[in-house]
Design an enzyme around this catalytic site. Structure first.
Site, mmCIF file in Angstrom:
data_model
loop_
_atom_site.group_PDB
_atom_site.id
_atom_site.type_symbol
_atom_site.label_atom_id
_atom_site.label_comp_id
_atom_site.label_asym_id
_atom_site.label_seq_id
_atom_site.Cartn_x
_atom_site.Cartn_y
_atom_site.Cartn_z
ATOM 1 N N GLY A 23 -11.145 9.133 -10.215
ATOM 2 C CA GLY A 23 -11.143 8.270 -9.683
ATOM 3 C C GLY A 23 -11.772 7.810 -9.224
ATOM 4 N N VAL A 62 -29.153 11.828 -5.982
ATOM 5 C CA VAL A 62 -29.115 13.143 -6.958
ATOM 6 C C VAL A 62 -30.355 12.440 -8.006
ATOM 7 C CG1 VAL A 62 -27.845 14.180 -9.267
ATOM 8 C CG2 VAL A 62 -26.142 13.809 -7.158
ATOM 9 N N ARG A 113 -10.687 9.524 -16.874
ATOM 10 C CA ARG A 113 -9.435 10.536 -16.638
ATOM 11 C C ARG A 113 -9.779 11.700 -18.183
ATOM 12 N NH1 ARG A 113 -8.170 11.543 -11.576
ATOM 13 N NH2 ARG A 113 -7.249 8.929 -10.687
ATOM 14 N N ASP A 145 -10.447 17.338 -7.750
ATOM 15 C CA ASP A 145 -9.976 18.383 -8.483
ATOM 16 C C ASP A 145 -9.985 18.945 -10.098
ATOM 17 O OD1 ASP A 145 -7.929 17.321 -8.419
ATOM 18 O OD2 ASP A 145 -6.790 19.434 -7.845
ATOM 19 N N GLY A 146 -10.017 17.524 -10.791
ATOM 20 C CA GLY A 146 -9.324 17.389 -12.375
ATOM 21 C C GLY A 146 -11.179 17.513 -12.652
ATOM 22 N N THR A 178 -14.127 11.907 -3.800
ATOM 23 C CA THR A 178 -12.660 11.554 -3.607
ATOM 24 C C THR A 178 -11.987 10.980 -3.025
ATOM 25 O OG1 THR A 178 -10.224 12.506 -4.190
ATOM 26 C CG2 THR A 178 -11.816 13.940 -3.784
ATOM 27 N N ASP A 191 -9.033 11.093 -1.488
ATOM 28 C CA ASP A 191 -7.859 11.989 -1.180
ATOM 29 C C ASP A 191 -8.008 12.839 -0.382
ATOM 30 O OD1 ASP A 191 -6.308 10.431 -2.791
ATOM 31 O OD2 ASP A 191 -6.919 12.204 -4.360
ATOM 32 N N ASP A 242 -9.158 15.814 -0.417
ATOM 33 C CA ASP A 242 -8.268 17.392 -0.550
ATOM 34 C C ASP A 242 -9.257 18.103 -1.431
ATOM 35 O OD1 ASP A 242 -8.042 16.356 -3.110
ATOM 36 O OD2 ASP A 242 -6.645 15.864 -4.230
ATOM 37 N N ARG A 282 -2.655 11.603 -3.615
ATOM 38 C CA ARG A 282 -2.197 12.152 -4.429
ATOM 39 C C ARG A 282 -1.182 13.236 -4.207
ATOM 40 N NH1 ARG A 282 -4.367 16.427 -7.959
ATOM 41 N NH2 ARG A 282 -6.018 16.526 -6.117
ATOM 42 N N ALA A 288 0.309 3.952 14.373
ATOM 43 C CA ALA A 288 1.067 3.837 13.477
ATOM 44 C C ALA A 288 2.958 4.441 14.646
ATOM 45 C CB ALA A 288 1.498 4.370 11.910
ATOM 46 N N LYS A 333 13.079 3.974 20.552
ATOM 47 C CA LYS A 333 11.761 3.390 21.580
ATOM 48 C C LYS A 333 11.834 2.007 22.134
ATOM 49 C CE LYS A 333 9.020 4.300 18.708
ATOM 50 N NZ LYS A 333 6.976 4.948 17.816
ATOM 51 N N LYS A 349 10.422 -0.414 21.521
ATOM 52 C CA LYS A 349 9.987 -1.079 21.307
ATOM 53 C C LYS A 349 10.177 -1.953 19.967
ATOM 54 C CE LYS A 349 5.202 1.766 20.634
ATOM 55 N NZ LYS A 349 4.689 2.336 19.825
ATOM 56 N N ARG A 352 10.314 -3.421 6.210
ATOM 57 C CA ARG A 352 9.055 -4.294 4.662
ATOM 58 C C ARG A 352 8.825 -3.346 4.460
ATOM 59 N NH1 ARG A 352 12.278 -8.359 5.357
ATOM 60 N NH2 ARG A 352 12.157 -10.812 5.182
ATOM 61 N N GLN A 407 -7.236 0.486 -1.759
ATOM 62 C CA GLN A 407 -7.932 1.309 -0.309
ATOM 63 C C GLN A 407 -8.827 2.665 -1.481
ATOM 64 O OE1 GLN A 407 -4.237 3.944 0.401
ATOM 65 N NE2 GLN A 407 -3.487 3.131 -1.003
ATOM 66 N N ARG A 408 -9.902 2.222 -2.968
ATOM 67 C CA ARG A 408 -10.191 2.444 -2.806
ATOM 68 C C ARG A 408 -11.488 2.051 -3.786
ATOM 69 N NH1 ARG A 408 -7.254 5.961 -8.252
ATOM 70 N NH2 ARG A 408 -9.004 4.744 -9.829
HETATM 71 O O1 F6P Z 1 -7.592 10.595 -6.880
HETATM 72 C C1 F6P Z 1 -7.714 10.026 -6.095
HETATM 73 C C2 F6P Z 1 -6.636 8.422 -6.145
HETATM 74 O O2 F6P Z 1 -6.303 7.332 -5.875
HETATM 75 C C3 F6P Z 1 -5.722 9.212 -5.722
HETATM 76 O O3 F6P Z 1 -4.798 8.784 -4.208
HETATM 77 C C4 F6P Z 1 -4.149 8.893 -6.565
HETATM 78 O O4 F6P Z 1 -2.391 9.521 -6.532
HETATM 79 C C5 F6P Z 1 -4.783 8.809 -8.121
HETATM 80 O O5 F6P Z 1 -6.043 8.573 -8.352
HETATM 81 C C6 F6P Z 1 -4.560 6.605 -9.429
HETATM 82 O O6 F6P Z 1 -4.991 7.034 -10.324
HETATM 83 P P1 F6P Z 1 -5.306 5.672 -11.182
HETATM 84 O O7 F6P Z 1 -6.616 5.058 -10.615
HETATM 85 O O8 F6P Z 1 -6.087 6.395 -12.059
HETATM 86 O O9 F6P Z 1 -3.896 5.347 -11.301
#
Ligand code: F6P
Length: 327
Positions: free
Chosen positions: A15, A27, A76, A107-108, A130, A132, A134, A176, A191, A216, A218, A251, A259-260
């Site tokens: 991703g 780099v 991927r 990680d992939g 990434t 994530d 992670d 993920r 939140a 609460k 709220k 909702r 988010q990316r």
């Molecule tokens: O690893 C990044 C990520 O955005 C994860 O948070 C999400 O599960 C996954 O990639 C979504 O992948 P794709 O864009 O291939 O649907």
């Protein structure tokens, strides 16, 4: 093999994440500064198999530090998961006279790199990219801070509607299998709860929210839910709540790929720049099969095998803080 790196290949895989371009720039320029040629490989491992390669010079990475996504494109690639696919990729490396690789991804990406390095004895350095967060061994991954900020801005906006209409919003975020984005965007967005995979089951977490949250004073609440195909994520949690409390106005918002995207934060640009420089320094120090990371503000080298083991835990004090601050 004599350790004499004349040409490196660079690719982004998995991703995309904001800050990948800053890492590509760092780099490339650090390699050139040290007299090493750079070959850009497009579309990750797929481009290595299909020979989508172009020589990079310093001007090829001009003006990209503030751009989201990756100028090298990403993919991927299932074929690279097979020994045959990696054999084709290795042939490309030989034909192109690429002596070492810098791979930017999660990680992939590092799992593939580890296999290729092991089978063909090639120096490969990983740069953690990434949203994530992670990967074990680095405090943050490139893109995580920007994604957190994006989510926080969305949460701020949704709160306006939640409080205007006395509603409960379940907001689903990516990650993920990891809950870093959910937990920390919940803290940053004020939140009432986060449902994350690292703690009790989602059902138990929603019960806890109902027990503490709904009593609460709220009138509205925001619950950040880490994506989870098994439980149905935010929609699954909302359905669970509505089953027991049909009186609440609920909702669901799934933030998805927004988010990316976007221009990387200053934090991610600096992180990516430091890690990009560190990746070339690691190669010059004859490191291989490691990820460069930053721990306590120091550059560290983490073996791929450690970086990809999936037990990087969320900070327990952050979990506790969210509960206390949501009273
Ligand atoms: O690893 C990044 C990520 O955005 C994860 O948070 C999400 O599960 C996954 O990639 C979504 O992948 P794709 O864009 O291939 O649907």
């Amino acid at each position: 093999m004599e350790y004499n790196i004349k040409t490196i290949g660079i690719l982004t895989s998995g991703g995309d994440a904001p800050g990948m371009n800053a890492a590509i720039r760092a780099v490339t320029r650090t390699a050139i500064f040290n007299g090493i040629n750079v070959k850009a490989i497009y579309q990750g491992y797929k481009g290595l198999i299909n020979r989508e390669i172009k020589e990079f010079h310093t001007e090829d990475v001009s003006g990209i530090i503030g751009r989201g996504g990756t100028i090298l494109k990403s993919a991927r690639c299932q074929e690279f998961c097979t020994p045959e696919g990696r054999a084709t990729a290795f042939q490309t490396l030989q034909d192109e006279q690429i002596d070492a690789l810098v791979v930017i991804g999660g990680d992939g990406t590092f799992t593939g790199a580890r296999a290729l390095a092991k089978e063909y004895n090639i120096p490969i350095i990983g740069v953690p990219g990434t949203i994530d967060n992670d990967l074990w061994g680095t405090d943050s991954t490139i893109g995580y801070d920007t994604a957190l900020n994006t989510i926080m801005q969305c949460v701020d906006k949704i709160r306006d509607t939640a409080s205007s209409h006395n509603r409960i919003f379940f907001i689903e975020v990516m990650g993920r299998d990891a809950g870093f984005l959910a937990l920390n965007s919940a803290i940053a967005g004020g939140a009432e709860a986060a449902i994350i995979p690292e703690r009790k089951t989602p059902e138990e977490q929603i019960e806890a929210f109902i027990g503490h949250g709904l009593r609460k004073s709220k009138n509205s609440s925001i619950v950040i839910v880490a994506e989870n195909p098994v439980t149905g994520g935010a929609q699954g949690m909302a359905d669970l709540l509505k089953k027991n409390h049909p009186e609440y106005d609920v909702r669901v918002t799934i933030l998805g790929h927004l988010q990316r995207g976007g221009s990387p934060s200053a934090y991610d640009r600096i992180l990516a720049s430091r890690l990009g420089v560190a990746a070339i320094n690691a190669l010059l120090e004859e490191q291989r099969s490691i990820m460069v990371g930053i721990k306590n503000d120091e550059i560290v080298y983490v073996p791929f095998t450690k970086a990809i083991k999936d037990d990087k835990d969320v900070q327990p004090d952050s979990v506790a803080a969210l509960q206390v601050l949501a009273i």
